[in-house]
Design a protein around this motif. Sequence first.
Motif, PDB file in Angstrom:
ATOM      1  N   ARG A 102      -1.919   8.597  -2.641  1.00 40.83           N
ATOM      2  CA  ARG A 102      -1.629   7.286  -2.071  1.00 40.83           C
ATOM      3  C   ARG A 102      -2.844   6.361  -1.974  1.00 40.83           C
ATOM      4  N   ASP A 103      -4.047   6.897  -2.116  1.00 38.83           N
ATOM      5  CA  ASP A 103      -5.240   6.054  -2.045  1.00 38.83           C
ATOM      6  C   ASP A 103      -5.868   5.809  -3.412  1.00 38.83           C
ATOM      7  N   ILE A 121       0.861  -1.186   0.000  1.00 37.98           N
ATOM      8  CA  ILE A 121       0.000   0.000   0.000  1.00 37.98           C
ATOM      9  C   ILE A 121       0.895   1.232   0.000  1.00 37.98           C
ATOM     10  N   GLY A 122       0.384   2.334  -0.584  1.00 34.38           N
ATOM     11  CA  GLY A 122       0.999   3.647  -0.429  1.00 34.38           C
ATOM     12  C   GLY A 122       2.298   3.879  -1.160  1.00 34.38           C
ATOM     13  N   ARG A 134      -4.152   2.100  -3.001  1.00 35.69           N
ATOM     14  CA  ARG A 134      -4.783   1.630  -1.756  1.00 35.69           C
ATOM     15  C   ARG A 134      -4.543   0.149  -1.487  1.00 35.69           C
ATOM     16  N   GLU A 141      -3.245   2.634  10.154  1.00 32.06           N
ATOM     17  CA  GLU A 141      -3.282   2.231   8.747  1.00 32.06           C
ATOM     18  C   GLU A 141      -2.514   0.926   8.533  1.00 32.06           C
ATOM     19  N   ARG A 157      -9.336  -6.330  -0.811  1.00 34.81           N
ATOM     20  CA  ARG A 157      -8.514  -5.119  -0.984  1.00 34.81           C
ATOM     21  C   ARG A 157      -7.267  -5.404  -1.806  1.00 34.81           C
TER      22      ARG A 157
END
Length: 295
Positions: free
Chosen positions: A124-125, A57-58, A94, A253, A267
């Motif tokens: 970042r999302d 992520i990110g 994400r 997070e 996800r």
Amino acid sequence: MELLEGRDVPLGRYSVVRRTLPNKVRRTVGAWCFLDHFGPEEVTGKPGMRVPPHPHIGLQTVTWLFDGEIRHRDSLGSDELIRPGQLNIMTSGRGIAHSEDSPAAKPPLLHGVQLWVALPAGSRDQAPRFEHLEDLPVASAPGVRMTVAVGSLGGVSSPAVVHSPLLGAEVTVAARTPAEITIDPAFEHGVVVTGGAVRVEGLDVPPGSLLHIPEGRAALRFEGAGRLFLIGGVPLEEDLVMWWNFVARSHEEIVAARDEWQAGSDRFGVVPGGQEPLPAPALPMTRLLPRHRVA
């Protein structure tokens, strides 16, 4: 300028890499937040690279090879074989999962760099994406050849999509004294020598180390002969929480991403190929804190 020593880190069951970012005194160069240099390794009769499906992520992953081949597969359905001079750039946004493996019919040597770019707050999302670029621009100066993977250098620009001002380039220096290239004075830069013997601004840069060059410099001078990977970017002022394969801004997070990966959440999706996903390590007993770019 500052010479940062790397450290050896196991990668999967079969490989060891030399990690120069994050470093105990400097965590980023521009938005580049992670740099592993692997090889050159003789992989004939060996598994080579074997990295099972794992999440991100990110961040963006940037894979660059000097020798060998690596097969990338991800939960978007991407399945690409990367070779020297080509670029794989994966935007996790994400959430995404991918695997990286040496193919069965692989060349005898494996050598390259794996980097991460921290996505800025506003990007970042986003939805995940993947690019495989085979036709990258090449520039030259007396005694120097530059293949631009990310950003712009020597009057040419890469088509790779990034989300902050960045540079990533393979630079080959011929046996010529001195050789010089023009760089962006708004950027800080990092140099990793990956082969040969090259002096940068009169300093020896041993393989496995990273030379940090602060912003304000408009040119770099090289002596010797060899190959290096040059990174750069506007200094990142956002504090980051980096843990395992995640780049975030808070402890919560990280915990949420880990829990969703362990639970098989949608996800991150599923990486084709039938490999068993890599389980997440246990979280530390203490709270994960945001870190500034310089310790």
